[in-house]
Design a protein around this motif. Structure first.
Motif: not given
Length: 579
Positions: A346-349, A326-329, A306-307
């Motif tokens: 989820k919300n990953a780039h 989640s939220h990972t670039d 995550q992140n």
């Protein structure tokens, strides 16, 4: 028998697997920590040994704190920033003290935290000198200098014999491993402490595999330590050091095939590191810098990323099942052929990422950004893709059956030859998307925006397209039989030769569309707007034309089946001379 003779007798018995019959049973320290990390209850009914352990625990913390403070003092004949003369006896005494204090079991997070806090509270604490001296020991230990020394100068052996004299059975390697790993733990903690202080960030920067871009950089030094530690027991390294790796600097390190199961790399820097084929099951990589790292064929199942920054990372053929991204670039990362099933993205780039032939079955990609991503031939069946951004992505031949793409953005996306059986695309935006030869049976496209989309050879029979916007789209030759197009916007749409038989076009807007040769037999065209539509050679046999709207200059001469159409408006009958 002299004291020294007793020690050697015990050593011989230990080597032969024997015990002295006149001595108490020995205590093994293998895979144990120095003291329990949990707080001891003060209940008087508890057994005395807990009180004794608690006392030893407190005494050890005080001893370790005082030793670290002493080791960090300037002008004591040890290595210093001021280039003072290093006294050989003092240096040897220092290393002997390290083995004596840290050579019989592992430090725990609780012990280290308390010791560091005690040191910080002391105004005499010299973190830089302590770091330099412990790092010098660590580098020598990594080269095996102490273990390979002659018997009269072998510090691990001396510590082992001391413990044997105390009826504590421990191997030579165990003494050496515990000592080195405990020093590694202290260096990692000093590094983490320093990185939170501007005045120490540059001077205290610890690299377990030595500093990159220098002559002394040895990329696999840490890997050798891991393998050496695990020679006693698989997973020994991570069970001792794993929790202390957080915030560490492992940039460019070589850790191929390493066993790091359950390690804590949160906030660590592993940019450019090689972890191919490594076992990273359940590892904590939250907020870590993993840009450009190589995880090819690695096992990251259940890992927490995550992140994390994984931009340009290589995760090809890796096992990422159940991992948390989640939220990972992951921009421009290589995830081709990877197993990402049931993972949380989820919300990953993931823009420009390569996901070709990857397995994303049951994965959660809600709100993720996959614009310009390559998802060719990937398995996304049953995946959660709500509100995902797949603009200009390549999903050719991908399997999206049963996936939820509601409110997804697919502008200019290549969905040609894609499997979309029972896929939910309601309210999705597919402007100028290519759905040529896509398998859409049972799909839901209600209220989707498909302006300018291409459907060459696509099968949309029975598909829910109610309220869809298809103006300027090309649906020539497409199968739309029995499709639900209630209230759909098909204005200026190419429907040349399209099969719309028995389709529901109630209240649909077909103005300006080209329906030349279209099959509309049995279709519901009630309340439909057909003004300015081209209807040459269209077939409306048994179609429902109730309250249909048409233009004044509409050409009906070549329209087939008007005589059997249902509910033909009276004005149209009069215009066409129908009885």
């Amino acid at each position: 028998m002299s004291y020294l003779s007793q020690i050697w007798q015990r050593f011989r018995n230990y080597a032969q697997g024997k015990k002295l019959t006149d001595k108490p049973q020995t205590n093994s320290v293998k895979a144990q920590t120095l003291f329990p990390s949990t707080k001891i209850s003060q209940d008087l009914d508890k057994k005395p040994r807990y009180v004794q352990n608690n006392l030893q625990y407190s005494l050890f913390i005080q001893k370790l704190q005082k030793s670290l403070e002493e080791w960090g003092k300037p002008g004591n004949g040890l290595l210093s920033a001021q280039n003072e003369i290093v006294t050989a006896p003092k240096q040897r005494q220092f290393y002997e003290e390290i083995y004596d204090l840290l050579g019989h079991a592992a430090l725990t997070p609780d012990i280290v935290e308390q010791v560091i806090n005690l040191l910080i509270a002391r105004k005499t604490f010299q973190p830089l000198l302590l770091f330099q001296r412990l790092e010098e020991f660590y580098r020598r230990w990594c080269q095996g200098e102490f273990l390979d020394a002659a018997p009269d100068n072998n510090l691990p052996q001396k510590k082992m014999l001391t413990l044997l004299a105390q009826n504590i059975t421990i191997g030579l390697r165990e003494v050496d491993i515990y000592t080195g790993l405990n020093v590694l733990i202290l260096l990692l903690e000093l590094h983490r402490y320093a990185q939170g202080r501007d005045e120490l960030q540059q001077s205290i920067n610890f690299y377990p595999s030595s500093q990159p871009d220098t002559e002394s950089f040895f990329t696999s030094e840490l890997l050798r330590i891991i393998n050496y530690s695990d020679a006693i027991e698989i997973g020994n390294f991570t069970s001792i050091v794993g929790e202390f790796l957080k915030g560490g600097n492992f940039r460019g390190a070589y850790l191929g095939n390493a066993n790091l199961t359950g390690a804590n790399f949160s906030g660590a820097n592993l940019s450019g590191a090689y972890l191919g084929d490594a076992n990273l099951t359940g590892v904590n990589f939250t907020n870590a810098n993993l840009s450009g790292a190589n995880f090819g064929d690695a096992n990251l199942s259940g890992a927490n990323l995550q992140n994390a920054n994984l931009s340009h990372a290589d995760l090809s053929s890796a096992n990422l099942s159940g991992a948390n991204f989640s939220h990972t670039d992951l921009s421009r990362a290589n995830l081709s052929h990877a197993d990402i099933s049931s993972a949380n993205l989820k919300n990953a780039h993931l823009s420009h990422a390569d996901l070709s032939s990857s397995n994303l079955k049951d994965a959660n990609l809600n709100n993720a950004n996959l614009s310009h991503a390559i998802v060719f031939g990937a398995n996304l069946s049953e995946a959660k893709l709500s509100s995902v951004n797949l603009s200009h992505a390549d999903l050719c031949r991908a399997d999206l059956s049963g996936a939820d793409l509601s409110r997804a953005i697919l502008n200019g996306t290549n969905l040609s030859d894609t499997i979309l059986f029972s896929t939910n695309l309601s309210d999705a935006i597919l402007v100028a998307a290519d759905l040529s030869y896509a398998k859409l049976n049972g799909a839901k496209l209600n209220y989707a925006k498909l302006n300018g989309a291409m459907f060459l050879g696509a099968d949309l029979s029975g598909v829910d397209l109610s309220g869809v916007i298809l103006n300027d789209a090309d649906l020539s030759g497409v199968l739309l039989s029995e499709a639900d197009l209630t209230g759909a916007d098909l204005s200026y749409t190419m429907l040349f030769g399209t099969d719309l038989s028995y389709a529901n076009l109630n209240k649909a807007n077909l103005s300006g569309s080209n329906l030349s040769g279209a099959l509309l037999n049995g279709a519901d065209l009630s309340h439909t707007n057909l003004s300015y539509a081209i209807l040459s050679n269209a077939d409306v046999t048994e179609a429902n034309l109730k309250e249909m709207t048409w233009g004044e200059k509409q050409q009906w001469e070549t329209v087939r089946g008007l005589e059997t159409a249902l509910n033909v408006p009276e004005l149209l009958k009069q215009e066409l001379g129908l009885s």
